[in-house]
Design a protein around this motif. Sequence first.
Motif, PDB file in Angstrom:
ATOM      1  N   VAL A  19       0.840  -1.208   0.000  1.00  0.00           N
ATOM      2  CA  VAL A  19       0.000   0.000   0.000  1.00  0.00           C
ATOM      3  C   VAL A  19       0.867   1.249   0.000  1.00  0.00           C
ATOM      4  CG1 VAL A  19      -1.641   1.343   1.389  1.00  0.00           C
ATOM      5  CG2 VAL A  19      -2.023  -1.102   1.028  1.00  0.00           C
ATOM      6  N   LEU A  20       1.875   1.277   0.835  1.00  0.00           N
ATOM      7  CA  LEU A  20       2.769   2.429   0.890  1.00  0.00           C
ATOM      8  C   LEU A  20       3.484   2.622  -0.453  1.00  0.00           C
ATOM      9  CD1 LEU A  20       3.446   4.479   3.074  1.00  0.00           C
ATOM     10  CD2 LEU A  20       5.321   3.012   3.796  1.00  0.00           C
ATOM     11  N   GLY A  21       3.935   1.535  -1.058  1.00  0.00           N
ATOM     12  CA  GLY A  21       4.592   1.618  -2.357  1.00  0.00           C
ATOM     13  C   GLY A  21       3.665   2.138  -3.441  1.00  0.00           C
ATOM     14  N   VAL A  22       2.431   1.668  -3.462  1.00  0.00           N
ATOM     15  CA  VAL A  22       1.462   2.125  -4.459  1.00  0.00           C
ATOM     16  C   VAL A  22       1.175   3.617  -4.287  1.00  0.00           C
ATOM     17  CG1 VAL A  22      -0.962   1.926  -5.178  1.00  0.00           C
ATOM     18  CG2 VAL A  22       0.433  -0.132  -4.902  1.00  0.00           C
ATOM     19  N   VAL A  23       1.101   4.077  -3.055  1.00  0.00           N
ATOM     20  CA  VAL A  23       0.892   5.514  -2.803  1.00  0.00           C
ATOM     21  C   VAL A  23       2.035   6.321  -3.413  1.00  0.00           C
ATOM     22  CG1 VAL A  23       0.863   7.282  -0.988  1.00  0.00           C
ATOM     23  CG2 VAL A  23      -0.563   5.235  -0.771  1.00  0.00           C
ATOM     24  N   PHE A  24       3.265   5.871  -3.219  1.00  0.00           N
ATOM     25  CA  PHE A  24       4.409   6.597  -3.791  1.00  0.00           C
ATOM     26  C   PHE A  24       4.392   6.551  -5.316  1.00  0.00           C
ATOM     27  CE2 PHE A  24       6.251   6.560   0.465  1.00  0.00           C
ATOM     28  CZ  PHE A  24       6.794   7.837   0.500  1.00  0.00           C
ATOM     29  N   VAL A  25       4.123   5.390  -5.889  1.00  0.00           N
ATOM     30  CA  VAL A  25       4.065   5.284  -7.347  1.00  0.00           C
ATOM     31  C   VAL A  25       2.980   6.216  -7.890  1.00  0.00           C
ATOM     32  CG1 VAL A  25       3.506   3.762  -9.287  1.00  0.00           C
ATOM     33  CG2 VAL A  25       5.024   2.950  -7.474  1.00  0.00           C
ATOM     34  N   ALA A  26       1.819   6.222  -7.267  1.00  0.00           N
ATOM     35  CA  ALA A  26       0.714   7.069  -7.734  1.00  0.00           C
ATOM     36  C   ALA A  26       1.088   8.548  -7.696  1.00  0.00           C
ATOM     37  CB  ALA A  26      -0.530   6.818  -6.879  1.00  0.00           C
ATOM     38  N   HIS A  27       1.750   8.971  -6.641  1.00  0.00           N
ATOM     39  CA  HIS A  27       2.149  10.383  -6.548  1.00  0.00           C
ATOM     40  C   HIS A  27       3.226  10.730  -7.574  1.00  0.00           C
ATOM     41  CE1 HIS A  27      -0.035  12.190  -3.154  1.00  0.00           C
ATOM     42  NE2 HIS A  27      -0.252  10.915  -2.848  1.00  0.00           N
ATOM     43  N   GLY A  28       4.141   9.808  -7.823  1.00  0.00           N
ATOM     44  CA  GLY A  28       5.159  10.041  -8.848  1.00  0.00           C
ATOM     45  C   GLY A  28       4.568  10.098 -10.241  1.00  0.00           C
ATOM     46  N   ALA A  59      12.293  13.753  -7.157  1.00  0.00           N
ATOM     47  CA  ALA A  59      11.061  13.347  -6.476  1.00  0.00           C
ATOM     48  C   ALA A  59      10.262  12.367  -7.326  1.00  0.00           C
ATOM     49  CB  ALA A  59      10.214  14.576  -6.137  1.00  0.00           C
ATOM     50  N   VAL A  60      10.101  12.670  -8.605  1.00  0.00           N
ATOM     51  CA  VAL A  60       9.305  11.808  -9.493  1.00  0.00           C
ATOM     52  C   VAL A  60       9.916  10.421  -9.596  1.00  0.00           C
ATOM     53  CG1 VAL A  60       8.711  11.436 -11.923  1.00  0.00           C
ATOM     54  CG2 VAL A  60       8.169  13.603 -10.829  1.00  0.00           C
ATOM     55  N   PHE A  61      11.193  10.350  -9.927  1.00  0.00           N
ATOM     56  CA  PHE A  61      11.796   9.037 -10.096  1.00  0.00           C
ATOM     57  C   PHE A  61      11.988   8.326  -8.760  1.00  0.00           C
ATOM     58  CE2 PHE A  61      12.845  10.695 -14.315  1.00  0.00           C
ATOM     59  CZ  PHE A  61      12.288   9.665 -15.059  1.00  0.00           C
ATOM     60  N   GLY A  62      12.246   9.076  -7.702  1.00  0.00           N
ATOM     61  CA  GLY A  62      12.323   8.461  -6.379  1.00  0.00           C
ATOM     62  C   GLY A  62      11.000   7.835  -5.984  1.00  0.00           C
ATOM     63  N   GLY A  66      11.239   4.003  -6.305  1.00  0.00           N
ATOM     64  CA  GLY A  66      11.251   3.595  -4.902  1.00  0.00           C
ATOM     65  C   GLY A  66       9.951   2.925  -4.491  1.00  0.00           C
ATOM     66  N   GLY A  67       8.825   3.488  -4.926  1.00  0.00           N
ATOM     67  CA  GLY A  67       7.530   2.879  -4.611  1.00  0.00           C
ATOM     68  C   GLY A  67       7.397   1.485  -5.185  1.00  0.00           C
ATOM     69  N   ALA A  68       7.835   1.318  -6.438  1.00  0.00           N
ATOM     70  CA  ALA A  68       7.783  -0.007  -7.072  1.00  0.00           C
ATOM     71  C   ALA A  68       8.682  -1.000  -6.332  1.00  0.00           C
ATOM     72  CB  ALA A  68       8.190   0.099  -8.534  1.00  0.00           C
ATOM     73  N   MET A  69       9.838  -0.531  -5.889  1.00  0.00           N
ATOM     74  CA  MET A  69      10.742  -1.410  -5.140  1.00  0.00           C
ATOM     75  C   MET A  69      10.140  -1.810  -3.798  1.00  0.00           C
ATOM     76  SD  MET A  69      14.399   0.313  -6.154  1.00  0.00           S
ATOM     77  CE  MET A  69      15.473  -0.939  -5.421  1.00  0.00           C
ATOM     78  N   LEU A  70       9.392  -0.911  -3.166  1.00  0.00           N
ATOM     79  CA  LEU A  70       8.692  -1.274  -1.932  1.00  0.00           C
ATOM     80  C   LEU A  70       7.639  -2.342  -2.202  1.00  0.00           C
ATOM     81  CD1 LEU A  70       7.987   2.075  -0.019  1.00  0.00           C
ATOM     82  CD2 LEU A  70       9.675   0.324   0.529  1.00  0.00           C
ATOM     83  N   VAL A  71       6.895  -2.189  -3.284  1.00  0.00           N
ATOM     84  CA  VAL A  71       5.834  -3.139  -3.602  1.00  0.00           C
ATOM     85  C   VAL A  71       6.389  -4.553  -3.728  1.00  0.00           C
ATOM     86  CG1 VAL A  71       4.133  -3.840  -5.342  1.00  0.00           C
ATOM     87  CG2 VAL A  71       4.276  -1.445  -4.643  1.00  0.00           C
ATOM     88  N   VAL A  72       7.471  -4.718  -4.465  1.00  0.00           N
ATOM     89  CA  VAL A  72       8.029  -6.062  -4.659  1.00  0.00           C
ATOM     90  C   VAL A  72       8.972  -6.470  -3.527  1.00  0.00           C
ATOM     91  CG1 VAL A  72       7.748  -6.008  -7.155  1.00  0.00           C
ATOM     92  CG2 VAL A  72       9.928  -5.309  -6.159  1.00  0.00           C
ATOM     93  N   GLY A  73       9.423  -5.505  -2.752  1.00  0.00           N
ATOM     94  CA  GLY A  73      10.260  -5.818  -1.599  1.00  0.00           C
ATOM     95  C   GLY A  73      11.706  -6.098  -1.938  1.00  0.00           C
ATOM     96  N   ILE A  74      12.307  -5.230  -2.732  1.00  0.00           N
ATOM     97  CA  ILE A  74      13.729  -5.389  -3.051  1.00  0.00           C
ATOM     98  C   ILE A  74      14.502  -4.179  -2.521  1.00  0.00           C
ATOM     99  CG2 ILE A  74      13.539  -4.414  -5.379  1.00  0.00           C
ATOM    100  CD1 ILE A  74      15.675  -6.609  -6.138  1.00  0.00           C
ATOM    101  N   LEU A  75      15.608  -4.439  -1.827  1.00  0.00           N
ATOM    102  CA  LEU A  75      16.398  -3.396  -1.154  1.00  0.00           C
ATOM    103  C   LEU A  75      15.486  -2.541  -0.271  1.00  0.00           C
ATOM    104  CD1 LEU A  75      18.705  -2.298  -4.117  1.00  0.00           C
ATOM    105  CD2 LEU A  75      19.261  -3.872  -2.252  1.00  0.00           C
TER     106      LEU A  75
END
Length: 139
Positions: A19-28, A59-62, A66-75
């Motif tokens: 959920v947190l990752g999707v929020v970041f991806v959506a904002h980016g 900010a956009v690429f982060g 970053g959001g996508a990486m949170l979703v899949v759980g890498i680094l």
Amino acid sequence: MAMDKPAVRDAALLIFRAVLGVVFVAHGVDKLLIAGMDDTIGQFSAWDVPQPRLSAWVAVFGEIIGGAMLVVGILTTLVAGALALLMASALYLVHLPHGFFVSDNGIEYPLVLIVGLFMIVVFGSGRASIDGVLSRAEP
């Protein structure tokens, strides 16, 4: 069902992280494609964010990567820490002068994101993640 079971903890971390990752991806994606980079850079400039063009792209690429990486759980812990620093910058540069509530563009929303990211740094990604799979792999 006891809440202290590893499977429950891992499921909660997966849901929380996703959920947190999707929020970041959506904002980016919103900054990049919906508002557009010209408007995003203009908004960063209006907020007196240093180096608004560079800051907007970071900010956009982060947020997207970053959001996508949170979703899949890498680094995961590294990414959560980096996103927390990004949000701390936004809190200080953009939201702090506006008080507390999100309706006034205050610190409420970035503060919740920072605390959520801190929880991921502390508790990790859980076993239901690429990090979790790689940490169990045989050499």
